[in-house]
Design a protein around this motif. Structure first.
Motif, PDB file in Angstrom:
ATOM      1  N   ASP A 155      23.393  46.296 -10.537  1.00  0.00           N
ATOM      2  CA  ASP A 155      24.335  47.020 -11.645  1.00  0.00           C
ATOM      3  C   ASP A 155      24.516  45.921 -12.766  1.00  0.00           C
ATOM      4  O   ASP A 155      24.612  46.045 -13.950  1.00  0.00           O
ATOM      5  CB  ASP A 155      25.536  47.606 -11.204  1.00  0.00           C
ATOM      6  CG  ASP A 155      25.365  48.905 -10.297  1.00  0.00           C
ATOM      7  OD1 ASP A 155      24.372  49.392 -10.305  1.00  0.00           O
ATOM      8  OD2 ASP A 155      26.552  49.050  -9.530  1.00  0.00           O
ATOM      9  N   HIS A 179      25.507  57.503  -8.755  1.00  0.00           N
ATOM     10  CA  HIS A 179      23.941  57.360  -8.287  1.00  0.00           C
ATOM     11  C   HIS A 179      23.002  57.069  -9.784  1.00  0.00           C
ATOM     12  O   HIS A 179      21.722  57.265  -9.806  1.00  0.00           O
ATOM     13  CB  HIS A 179      23.411  58.654  -7.968  1.00  0.00           C
ATOM     14  CG  HIS A 179      23.928  58.927  -6.488  1.00  0.00           C
ATOM     15  ND1 HIS A 179      23.778  58.299  -5.499  1.00  0.00           N
ATOM     16  CD2 HIS A 179      24.964  59.815  -6.260  1.00  0.00           C
ATOM     17  CE1 HIS A 179      24.536  58.776  -4.515  1.00  0.00           C
ATOM     18  NE2 HIS A 179      25.238  59.749  -4.781  1.00  0.00           N
ATOM     19  N   TYR A 180      23.642  57.037 -11.098  1.00  0.00           N
ATOM     20  CA  TYR A 180      23.217  56.570 -12.150  1.00  0.00           C
ATOM     21  C   TYR A 180      24.122  55.842 -13.304  1.00  0.00           C
ATOM     22  O   TYR A 180      25.110  55.535 -12.900  1.00  0.00           O
ATOM     23  CB  TYR A 180      22.635  57.993 -12.803  1.00  0.00           C
ATOM     24  CG  TYR A 180      23.748  58.899 -12.945  1.00  0.00           C
ATOM     25  CD1 TYR A 180      24.563  59.069 -14.076  1.00  0.00           C
ATOM     26  CD2 TYR A 180      24.225  59.767 -11.974  1.00  0.00           C
ATOM     27  CE1 TYR A 180      25.654  59.923 -14.267  1.00  0.00           C
ATOM     28  CE2 TYR A 180      25.367  60.603 -12.288  1.00  0.00           C
ATOM     29  CZ  TYR A 180      25.922  60.820 -13.286  1.00  0.00           C
ATOM     30  OH  TYR A 180      26.862  61.678 -13.558  1.00  0.00           O
ATOM     31  N   TYR A 181      23.492  55.563 -14.239  1.00  0.00           N
ATOM     32  CA  TYR A 181      24.150  55.050 -15.507  1.00  0.00           C
ATOM     33  C   TYR A 181      24.457  55.937 -16.553  1.00  0.00           C
ATOM     34  O   TYR A 181      23.608  57.046 -16.697  1.00  0.00           O
ATOM     35  CB  TYR A 181      23.358  53.843 -15.811  1.00  0.00           C
ATOM     36  CG  TYR A 181      23.263  52.795 -14.604  1.00  0.00           C
ATOM     37  CD1 TYR A 181      24.073  51.761 -14.368  1.00  0.00           C
ATOM     38  CD2 TYR A 181      21.852  52.798 -14.237  1.00  0.00           C
ATOM     39  CE1 TYR A 181      23.903  50.822 -13.602  1.00  0.00           C
ATOM     40  CE2 TYR A 181      21.898  51.999 -13.066  1.00  0.00           C
ATOM     41  CZ  TYR A 181      22.561  51.185 -12.995  1.00  0.00           C
ATOM     42  OH  TYR A 181      22.360  50.343 -11.635  1.00  0.00           O
ATOM     43  N   SER A 182      25.537  55.773 -17.352  1.00  0.00           N
ATOM     44  CA  SER A 182      25.815  56.598 -18.417  1.00  0.00           C
ATOM     45  C   SER A 182      25.814  55.777 -19.847  1.00  0.00           C
ATOM     46  O   SER A 182      26.327  54.788 -19.586  1.00  0.00           O
ATOM     47  CB  SER A 182      27.069  57.472 -18.289  1.00  0.00           C
ATOM     48  OG  SER A 182      26.645  58.540 -17.172  1.00  0.00           O
ATOM     49  N   SER A 233      22.401  60.114 -19.391  1.00  0.00           N
ATOM     50  CA  SER A 233      22.274  59.479 -17.881  1.00  0.00           C
ATOM     51  C   SER A 233      20.866  59.029 -17.551  1.00  0.00           C
ATOM     52  O   SER A 233      19.874  59.921 -17.561  1.00  0.00           O
ATOM     53  CB  SER A 233      22.866  60.420 -17.184  1.00  0.00           C
ATOM     54  OG  SER A 233      24.425  60.891 -17.533  1.00  0.00           O
ATOM     55  N   PHE A 234      20.834  58.046 -16.810  1.00  0.00           N
ATOM     56  CA  PHE A 234      19.329  57.628 -16.392  1.00  0.00           C
ATOM     57  C   PHE A 234      19.645  56.652 -15.063  1.00  0.00           C
ATOM     58  O   PHE A 234      20.754  56.116 -14.834  1.00  0.00           O
ATOM     59  CB  PHE A 234      18.717  56.531 -17.414  1.00  0.00           C
ATOM     60  CG  PHE A 234      19.567  55.370 -17.765  1.00  0.00           C
ATOM     61  CD1 PHE A 234      19.372  54.208 -17.329  1.00  0.00           C
ATOM     62  CD2 PHE A 234      20.685  55.597 -18.796  1.00  0.00           C
ATOM     63  CE1 PHE A 234      20.153  53.212 -17.796  1.00  0.00           C
ATOM     64  CE2 PHE A 234      21.396  54.461 -19.337  1.00  0.00           C
ATOM     65  CZ  PHE A 234      21.215  53.257 -18.720  1.00  0.00           C
ATOM     66  N   LYS A 235      18.647  56.666 -14.184  1.00  0.00           N
ATOM     67  CA  LYS A 235      18.795  56.001 -12.705  1.00  0.00           C
ATOM     68  C   LYS A 235      18.306  54.312 -13.104  1.00  0.00           C
ATOM     69  O   LYS A 235      18.776  53.697 -12.156  1.00  0.00           O
ATOM     70  CB  LYS A 235      18.080  56.813 -11.841  1.00  0.00           C
ATOM     71  CG  LYS A 235      18.580  58.042 -11.628  1.00  0.00           C
ATOM     72  CD  LYS A 235      17.911  58.634 -10.349  1.00  0.00           C
ATOM     73  CE  LYS A 235      18.691  60.015  -9.698  1.00  0.00           C
ATOM     74  NZ  LYS A 235      18.247  60.457  -8.819  1.00  0.00           N
ATOM     75  N   LYS A 236      17.347  54.211 -13.949  1.00  0.00           N
ATOM     76  CA  LYS A 236      16.929  52.713 -14.067  1.00  0.00           C
ATOM     77  C   LYS A 236      16.479  52.762 -15.536  1.00  0.00           C
ATOM     78  O   LYS A 236      16.043  53.625 -16.195  1.00  0.00           O
ATOM     79  CB  LYS A 236      15.619  52.311 -13.270  1.00  0.00           C
ATOM     80  CG  LYS A 236      14.675  53.274 -13.005  1.00  0.00           C
ATOM     81  CD  LYS A 236      13.544  52.874 -12.175  1.00  0.00           C
ATOM     82  CE  LYS A 236      12.393  53.940 -12.260  1.00  0.00           C
ATOM     83  NZ  LYS A 236      11.862  54.360 -11.203  1.00  0.00           N
ATOM     84  N   ASP A 272      13.597  54.268 -17.056  1.00  0.00           N
ATOM     85  CA  ASP A 272      13.400  55.781 -17.402  1.00  0.00           C
ATOM     86  C   ASP A 272      13.759  55.992 -18.891  1.00  0.00           C
ATOM     87  O   ASP A 272      13.603  57.060 -19.646  1.00  0.00           O
ATOM     88  CB  ASP A 272      14.604  56.289 -16.834  1.00  0.00           C
ATOM     89  CG  ASP A 272      14.076  56.265 -15.192  1.00  0.00           C
ATOM     90  OD1 ASP A 272      13.086  56.152 -14.763  1.00  0.00           O
ATOM     91  OD2 ASP A 272      15.005  56.523 -14.415  1.00  0.00           O
TER      92      ASP A 272
END
Length: 143
Positions: free
Chosen positions: A19, A82-85, A116-119, A122
């Protein structure tokens, strides 16, 4: 959700390594376009009733639907379960830029003003930089 006096560096250093790396990468991208802004740490219950910590860039006054003036941020970044915003509170052609550029942002999920994305891989970084640039211009006009 309220702006706190917490220090950006202390917050980021408290994160797990994955993170921390993502937040530092996003921070560098934002600061390319928002070079003179202070980062603010916002905490509390956010839309949808979830407890969150958001790093805000470009504080400004905005008016809520009830006509109340409140301080808010032009760009925000948060870690979800489970993701970033990435929150972009800029509008172009009468729609939030996240929605307007949704097809160009990469492998993401779009809300009204959120991406919103996981990495980080993306994200289409060129498009993200473009919408951050739009947000910065609007923030400067709002000051």
């Amino acid at each position: 959700m309220q702006k706190t006096m917490k220090d950006f560096r202390v917050y980021v250093d408290s994160l797990d390594e994955k993170d921390k790396q993502v937040m530092e990468q996003i921070d560098r991208l934002i600061l390319e376009k928002f070079p003179s802004t202070q980062r603010s740490i916002w905490e509390g219950v956010f839309w949808g009733g979830t407890e969150q910590v958001i790093i805000g860039y470009g504080d400004y006054l905005t008016q809520r639907a009830n006509k109340q003036q409140v301080q808010w941020f032009m760009i925000g970044v948060a870690i979800q379960k489970h993701y970033y915003s990435l929150y972009i509170n800029a509008v172009e052609d009468k729609q939030y830029v996240a929605k307007k550029y949704k097809d160009e942002l990469g492998k993401v999920k779009i809300g009204s003003s959120s991406v919103s994305f996981k990495k980080i891989e993306d994200l289409n970084v060129d498009t993200v930089m473009h919408i951050i640039d739009i947000a910065y211009s609007q923030w400067l006009n709002n000051e």
